[in-house]
Write a protein that holds these residues in place. Structure first.
Motif, mmCIF file in Angstrom:
data_model
loop_
_atom_site.group_PDB
_atom_site.id
_atom_site.type_symbol
_atom_site.label_atom_id
_atom_site.label_comp_id
_atom_site.label_asym_id
_atom_site.label_seq_id
_atom_site.Cartn_x
_atom_site.Cartn_y
_atom_site.Cartn_z
ATOM 1 N N LYS A 141 96.552 100.829 18.342
ATOM 2 C CA LYS A 141 96.469 100.106 19.606
ATOM 3 C C LYS A 141 97.108 100.895 20.741
ATOM 4 O O LYS A 141 98.106 101.599 20.555
ATOM 5 C CB LYS A 141 97.160 98.742 19.493
ATOM 6 N N GLU A 144 90.442 90.804 26.965
ATOM 7 C CA GLU A 144 91.313 91.953 26.749
ATOM 8 C C GLU A 144 90.831 93.137 27.575
ATOM 9 O O GLU A 144 89.660 93.229 27.942
ATOM 10 C CB GLU A 144 91.295 92.336 25.253
ATOM 11 N N ASP A 163 95.475 99.600 12.210
ATOM 12 C CA ASP A 163 95.159 99.275 13.598
ATOM 13 C C ASP A 163 95.856 100.285 14.488
ATOM 14 O O ASP A 163 97.065 100.543 14.323
ATOM 15 C CB ASP A 163 95.630 97.861 13.950
ATOM 16 N N MET A 219 99.346 100.613 23.571
ATOM 17 C CA MET A 219 100.408 99.730 24.043
ATOM 18 C C MET A 219 100.973 100.294 25.347
ATOM 19 O O MET A 219 102.004 100.968 25.369
ATOM 20 C CB MET A 219 101.495 99.583 22.992
ATOM 21 N N LYS A 252 85.870 87.366 21.595
ATOM 22 C CA LYS A 252 86.997 86.959 22.427
ATOM 23 C C LYS A 252 87.732 85.809 21.764
ATOM 24 O O LYS A 252 87.157 85.040 20.988
ATOM 25 C CB LYS A 252 86.529 86.547 23.826
ATOM 26 N N LEU A 280 89.177 92.614 20.012
ATOM 27 C CA LEU A 280 89.989 91.816 20.929
ATOM 28 C C LEU A 280 91.180 92.572 21.503
ATOM 29 O O LEU A 280 91.983 91.989 22.217
ATOM 30 C CB LEU A 280 90.478 90.545 20.219
ATOM 31 N N HIS A 281 91.299 93.849 21.212
ATOM 32 C CA HIS A 281 92.421 94.628 21.715
ATOM 33 C C HIS A 281 91.918 95.981 22.200
ATOM 34 O O HIS A 281 90.810 96.408 21.872
ATOM 35 C CB HIS A 281 93.479 94.827 20.620
ATOM 36 N N SER A 282 92.750 96.662 22.959
ATOM 37 C CA SER A 282 92.449 98.031 23.361
ATOM 38 C C SER A 282 92.909 98.957 22.247
ATOM 39 O O SER A 282 94.109 99.201 22.085
ATOM 40 C CB SER A 282 93.174 98.356 24.676
#
Length: 223
Positions: free
Chosen positions: A211, A125, A209, A213, A118, A193-195
């Protein structure tokens, strides 16, 4: 007076060494610091990239001597195994400490296999979701020859189950539909730290990456 001076020096020297109870054995650990991406020159002359986690103050860990006795040492740099986190920002990583880093892409002697992380002073997240249609995801009888890209022999994967390989197939497809190259899979892991997911291809030459969004999956190059 001389005895008092010696005692004071002894106390000062002892206080400079970490207490035994403050030292970490291999196993669960939580580290705070920042991550960086560093180039690693392989034996064949090719360049690969590794992620290093640096703590602001040295961490005491226990290692074994050749006679199986333990000794303490202070370490502030750890190689990150698993999905690479964002670089240059304060992070807290939770994972498992390894004192003998025997990975192919060796950078420093000690490593942390990250299970979660984190940003410090930030909200958690959202949970990672999958870009594939769950209702149509039937991996029964999945044939390796039908994969969008072959999995490299020493690939670092979050899971090698048929469902996970089908997911990796979808990630490769998303990358290609976005106009990028992925001829073989070097690594695939959920982002910390992200989906989303991190996908590395072509003997670690290309990193992406992927992601979520707000329901739209966006592919970007991880430089």
């Amino acid at each position: 007076m001389k005895k008092s001076i010696i005692s004071a020096l002894t106390i000062s020297l002892l206080s400079s060494f970490p207490a035994l109870s403050d030292c970490h054995d291999p196993g669960p650990i939580v580290l705070k610091g920042t991550a960086s991406k560093e180039a690693l020159i392989m034996a064949d002359g090719k360049t690969s990239y590794v992620w290093i986690f640096t703590t602001p103050n040295p961490i005491c860990i226990r290692e074994l001597n050749g006679d199986d006795s333990k000794y303490n040492k202070e370490v502030s740099r750890f190689q990150i195994l698993g999905s690479p986190p964002p670089v240059g920002i304060p992070l807290e990583l939770t994972g498992s400490l390894s004192i003998e880093n025997v990975t192919q892409y060796y950078a420093v002697p000690d490593a942390i296999t990250v299970t979660k992380g984190k940003k410090l002073n930030s909200n958690p997240e959202p949970e990672v979701t999958s870009p594939i249609n769950k209702e149509s995801n039937n991996a029964e009888g999945f044939n390796a020859s039908e994969r969008a890209a072959p999995i490299e022999k020493k690939a670092i994967l979050f899971n090698s189950s048929p469902d996970s390989l089908h997911l990796i197939d979808q990630l490769v497809t998303l990358v290609r539909h976005s106009g990028f190259v992925c001829s073989s899979v070097s690594a695939a892991n959920p982002m910390i730290l992200h989906s989303g997911f991190s996908l590395t291809c072509d003997n670690f030459a290309h990193s992406y990456d992927i992601k979520d969004m707000g329901g739209t999956w966006v592919v970007t190059v991880d430089n």
